[in-house]
Design a protein around this motif. Structure first.
Motif, PDB file in Angstrom:
ATOM      1  N   TYR A   1      28.749  43.670  51.183  1.00  0.00           N
ATOM      2  CA  TYR A   1      28.108  42.373  50.953  1.00  0.00           C
ATOM      3  C   TYR A   1      29.004  41.467  50.110  1.00  0.00           C
ATOM      4  CZ  TYR A   1      25.198  39.060  48.350  1.00  0.00           C
ATOM      5  OH  TYR A   1      24.708  37.938  47.742  1.00  0.00           O
ATOM      6  N   LEU A   2      29.558  41.994  49.018  1.00  0.00           N
ATOM      7  CA  LEU A   2      30.424  41.191  48.166  1.00  0.00           C
ATOM      8  C   LEU A   2      31.701  40.780  48.903  1.00  0.00           C
ATOM      9  CD1 LEU A   2      29.996  43.044  44.755  1.00  0.00           C
ATOM     10  CD2 LEU A   2      29.054  40.816  45.400  1.00  0.00           C
ATOM     11  N   ARG A   3      32.168  41.623  49.819  1.00  0.00           N
ATOM     12  CA  ARG A   3      33.307  41.224  50.658  1.00  0.00           C
ATOM     13  C   ARG A   3      32.933  40.008  51.502  1.00  0.00           C
ATOM     14  NH1 ARG A   3      34.109  47.146  52.778  1.00  0.00           N
ATOM     15  NH2 ARG A   3      35.436  48.084  51.170  1.00  0.00           N
ATOM     16  N   ASN A   4      31.728  40.004  52.043  1.00  0.00           N
ATOM     17  CA  ASN A   4      31.291  38.855  52.843  1.00  0.00           C
ATOM     18  C   ASN A   4      31.258  37.583  52.004  1.00  0.00           C
ATOM     19  OD1 ASN A   4      30.909  40.528  55.053  1.00  0.00           O
ATOM     20  ND2 ASN A   4      28.690  40.644  54.843  1.00  0.00           N
ATOM     21  N   VAL A   5      30.709  37.693  50.802  1.00  0.00           N
ATOM     22  CA  VAL A   5      30.555  36.516  49.953  1.00  0.00           C
ATOM     23  C   VAL A   5      31.907  35.948  49.541  1.00  0.00           C
ATOM     24  CG1 VAL A   5      29.662  35.701  47.735  1.00  0.00           C
ATOM     25  CG2 VAL A   5      28.292  37.259  49.127  1.00  0.00           C
ATOM     26  N   THR A   6      32.894  36.828  49.298  1.00  0.00           N
ATOM     27  CA  THR A   6      34.202  36.398  48.798  1.00  0.00           C
ATOM     28  C   THR A   6      35.265  36.350  49.891  1.00  0.00           C
ATOM     29  OG1 THR A   6      34.782  38.679  48.203  1.00  0.00           O
ATOM     30  CG2 THR A   6      33.705  37.332  46.512  1.00  0.00           C
ATOM     31  N   ALA A   7      34.864  36.414  51.146  1.00  0.00           N
ATOM     32  CA  ALA A   7      35.826  36.445  52.256  1.00  0.00           C
ATOM     33  C   ALA A   7      36.785  35.263  52.184  1.00  0.00           C
ATOM     34  CB  ALA A   7      35.080  36.427  53.586  1.00  0.00           C
ATOM     35  N   GLY A   8      38.080  35.569  52.394  1.00  0.00           N
ATOM     36  CA  GLY A   8      39.098  34.528  52.388  1.00  0.00           C
ATOM     37  C   GLY A   8      39.660  34.202  51.026  1.00  0.00           C
ATOM     38  N   ARG A   9      39.149  34.849  49.980  1.00  0.00           N
ATOM     39  CA  ARG A   9      39.632  34.538  48.634  1.00  0.00           C
ATOM     40  C   ARG A   9      40.600  35.590  48.093  1.00  0.00           C
ATOM     41  NH1 ARG A   9      33.867  33.063  45.710  1.00  0.00           N
ATOM     42  NH2 ARG A   9      32.932  31.997  47.496  1.00  0.00           N
ATOM     43  N   GLY A  10      40.818  36.651  48.857  1.00  0.00           N
ATOM     44  CA  GLY A  10      41.765  37.673  48.433  1.00  0.00           C
ATOM     45  C   GLY A  10      41.312  38.495  47.250  1.00  0.00           C
ATOM     46  N   VAL A  11      40.003  38.678  47.080  1.00  0.00           N
ATOM     47  CA  VAL A  11      39.493  39.452  45.950  1.00  0.00           C
ATOM     48  C   VAL A  11      39.518  40.933  46.319  1.00  0.00           C
ATOM     49  CG1 VAL A  11      37.540  39.822  44.405  1.00  0.00           C
ATOM     50  CG2 VAL A  11      37.979  37.534  45.334  1.00  0.00           C
ATOM     51  N   PRO A  12      40.241  41.781  45.555  1.00  0.00           N
ATOM     52  CA  PRO A  12      40.323  43.210  45.894  1.00  0.00           C
ATOM     53  C   PRO A  12      39.018  43.935  45.604  1.00  0.00           C
ATOM     54  CG  PRO A  12      41.438  42.791  43.818  1.00  0.00           C
ATOM     55  CD  PRO A  12      41.034  41.446  44.355  1.00  0.00           C
ATOM     56  N   ASP A  13      38.834  45.076  46.281  1.00  0.00           N
ATOM     57  CA  ASP A  13      37.610  45.856  46.080  1.00  0.00           C
ATOM     58  C   ASP A  13      37.443  46.299  44.632  1.00  0.00           C
ATOM     59  OD1 ASP A  13      36.955  45.537  48.698  1.00  0.00           O
ATOM     60  OD2 ASP A  13      37.156  47.657  49.269  1.00  0.00           O
ATOM     61  N   GLU A  14      38.573  46.537  43.942  1.00  0.00           N
ATOM     62  CA  GLU A  14      38.474  46.954  42.542  1.00  0.00           C
ATOM     63  C   GLU A  14      37.767  45.894  41.712  1.00  0.00           C
ATOM     64  OE1 GLU A  14      41.243  46.892  44.326  1.00  0.00           O
ATOM     65  OE2 GLU A  14      41.636  49.034  44.631  1.00  0.00           O
ATOM     66  N   ARG A  15      38.080  44.645  41.973  1.00  0.00           N
ATOM     67  CA  ARG A  15      37.425  43.553  41.243  1.00  0.00           C
ATOM     68  C   ARG A  15      35.963  43.440  41.664  1.00  0.00           C
ATOM     69  NH1 ARG A  15      35.680  41.023  37.129  1.00  0.00           N
ATOM     70  NH2 ARG A  15      35.321  38.785  37.398  1.00  0.00           N
ATOM     71  N   LEU A  16      35.703  43.616  42.954  1.00  0.00           N
ATOM     72  CA  LEU A  16      34.319  43.553  43.426  1.00  0.00           C
ATOM     73  C   LEU A  16      33.474  44.647  42.779  1.00  0.00           C
ATOM     74  CD1 LEU A  16      34.818  42.825  47.241  1.00  0.00           C
ATOM     75  CD2 LEU A  16      34.422  41.206  45.378  1.00  0.00           C
ATOM     76  N   GLU A  17      34.073  45.816  42.601  1.00  0.00           N
ATOM     77  CA  GLU A  17      33.320  46.912  41.971  1.00  0.00           C
ATOM     78  C   GLU A  17      32.990  46.559  40.527  1.00  0.00           C
ATOM     79  OE1 GLU A  17      30.993  49.757  42.087  1.00  0.00           O
ATOM     80  OE2 GLU A  17      32.336  49.797  43.827  1.00  0.00           O
ATOM     81  N   GLU A  18      33.890  45.844  39.869  1.00  0.00           N
ATOM     82  CA  GLU A  18      33.631  45.452  38.485  1.00  0.00           C
ATOM     83  C   GLU A  18      32.422  44.525  38.371  1.00  0.00           C
ATOM     84  OE1 GLU A  18      37.114  43.660  36.859  1.00  0.00           O
ATOM     85  OE2 GLU A  18      38.389  45.410  37.204  1.00  0.00           O
ATOM     86  N   VAL A  19      32.230  43.668  39.392  1.00  0.00           N
ATOM     87  CA  VAL A  19      31.127  42.699  39.331  1.00  0.00           C
ATOM     88  C   VAL A  19      29.879  43.187  40.045  1.00  0.00           C
ATOM     89  CG1 VAL A  19      32.752  40.789  39.160  1.00  0.00           C
ATOM     90  CG2 VAL A  19      31.865  41.435  41.401  1.00  0.00           C
ATOM     91  N   SER A  20      29.931  44.419  40.549  1.00  0.00           N
ATOM     92  CA  SER A  20      28.797  44.941  41.320  1.00  0.00           C
ATOM     93  C   SER A  20      27.700  45.535  40.437  1.00  0.00           C
ATOM     94  CB  SER A  20      29.278  46.010  42.303  1.00  0.00           C
ATOM     95  OG  SER A  20      29.652  47.203  41.622  1.00  0.00           O
TER      96      SER A  20
END
Length: 401
Positions: A40-59
């Motif tokens: 889901y967070l990948r969908n929200v941030t698509a095209g911004r180059g945010v790595p999964d490690e950062r997404l996990e931090e904000v999850s």
């Protein structure tokens, strides 16, 4: 082409009513389990180059609630409530539901309603105020969904106007703040109470270009001639929020005279070097005078108690209040309040008539900013290179801007 209609000339932006086939309830979407959070967070941030490690931090907000955002269930509840109100009024308008970032996606909803034989669709977006993320992004994503499904020439999608000052949105918020102040009064904390209206922070650059850009929020024209100087700044997003907050406080004045209030912002994200709307709610709470005995927080910028309400207000803002030993009441969003649900169908009936020649419902607005426009100019809420959008105007032929 530049639309030169004055944004406060509401009559010039009103579309004739038509007969539609169905309603599409357009939502943001949210994860419904731990395995959904990162996708889901990948969908929200698509095209911004945010790595999964950062997404996990904000999850962790979602992880705290078992990976489940309440927003999808709330939209199911809203869909059911809308269907009940439609049935009560005898309207023949089935309701479909699609999301920008999680299932059911816009593509799913468009395929379904098309297969059911519908061609003319009224889109009801679950945001009340004008901004890129609250209006234009929905129109862009719906246009993409039409293209992805191959239905661009098959479906007409017309978006219902912003409803920030419609009685159906304002009145439940008045009731909520009144009840919050009454709760403080019952606890002996209302004598020096303060009301904070909380809304989502957005970059100030996005706020400046929210709404139509051919005039300032007070309706004053700005010089034309192209270039970045064409719009002098200001935007409608904050103006709309302040106008509605003032309406609410005017309504509580008789019972709670002289109660101070403020508009605050929450849920900031992104590059810290980029200016966003301030003050942050937690900073605002910390800055309150020691004489304040109680705080009512109204999430005026939201229509349901989703994750950013549940976490940012019920956890973070509550912790800030607890640190100050300050009594806090967070009042509910409009959710499925019967007044809100009825108001949404009133908005539908402004645009939908059972047969040609029928009289549409009169347009209601409680501020001098509205009733808001049906027609969005090509540059409305534009924060980057324009993309195709579904039209707010039938004259645009289904795809506009």
């Amino acid at each position: 082409m530049t639309d030169t209609l004055a944004p406060l000339d509401a009559a010039a932006r009103v579309l004739d009513a038509d007969t539609y086939d169905c309603i599409l309830l357009a939502g943001f979407g949210g994860p419904e389990g731990q395995d959904d959070v990162i996708p889901y967070l990948r969908n929200v941030t698509a095209g911004r180059g945010v790595p999964d490690e950062r997404l996990e931090e904000v999850s962790h907000h979602y992880r705290h609630f078992g990976g489940i955002s309440p927003i999808n269930e709330q939209n199911r509840d809203l869909k059911a409530a809308l269907e009940q109100e439609i049935a009560k009024r005898g309207l023949d308008l089935p309701v479909y539901w699609g999301n920008r970032f999680w299932a059911p996606y816009f593509t799913d909803a468009l395929k379904e309603l098309h297969e059911d034989g519908h061609r003319k669709v009224l889109v009801l977006v679950t945001t009340a105020f004008s901004s890129y993320s609250g209006c234009r992004a929905y129109r862009e994503d719906l246009a993409t969904a039409l293209a992805d499904t191959g239905l661009t020439d098959e479906l007409r999608l017309d978006k219902i106007r912003q409803y920030f000052d419609h009685p159906g949105f304002v009145k439940p918020n008045i009731d909520a703040v009144l009840n919050g102040l009454r709760e403080l009064k019952a606890a002996g904390k209302a004598e020096n109470a303060h009301v904070m209206f909380a809304t989502h922070s957005i970059p100030t650059a996005a706020a400046d270009v929210s709404g139509p850009r051919e005039a300032r929020p007070d309706g004053t024209p700005v010089p034309t001639g192209g270039g970045e100087e064409w719009y002098a700044g200001g935007g409608w997003y904050v103006d709309q929020q302040r106008a509605v907050s003032a309406l609410v406080m005017d309504a509580v004045e008789q019972e709670f005279p002289g109660t101070p209030w403020s508009l605050v912002f929450q849920s900031r994200s992104g590059d810290p070097s980029i200016p966003w709307l301030e003050p942050d709610i937690n900073d605002a709470i910390e800055a309150l005078d020691d004489s304040v005995t109680g705080l009512v927080i109204s999430p005026i910028g939201f229509v349901s108690d989703h994750m950013e309400v549940a976490w940012d207000l019920d956890n973070e803002a509550k912790e800030t209040c607890d640190e100050r030993d300050l009594a806090m009441v967070r009042v509910p969003t409009v959710g499925v309040d019967p007044q809100f649900v009825s108001g949404l169908i009133d908005l539908v009936e402004e645009r939908h008539v059972a047969a040609a020649g029928d009289t549409p419902r009169a347009r209601e607005a409680l501020t001098d900013l509205g009733p808001w426009q049906d027609v969005c100019p090509a540059n409305c809420c534009m924060t980057r290179k324009p993309k195709p959008t579904v039209s707010s105007a039938a004259a645009d032929g289904g795809i506009g801007a």
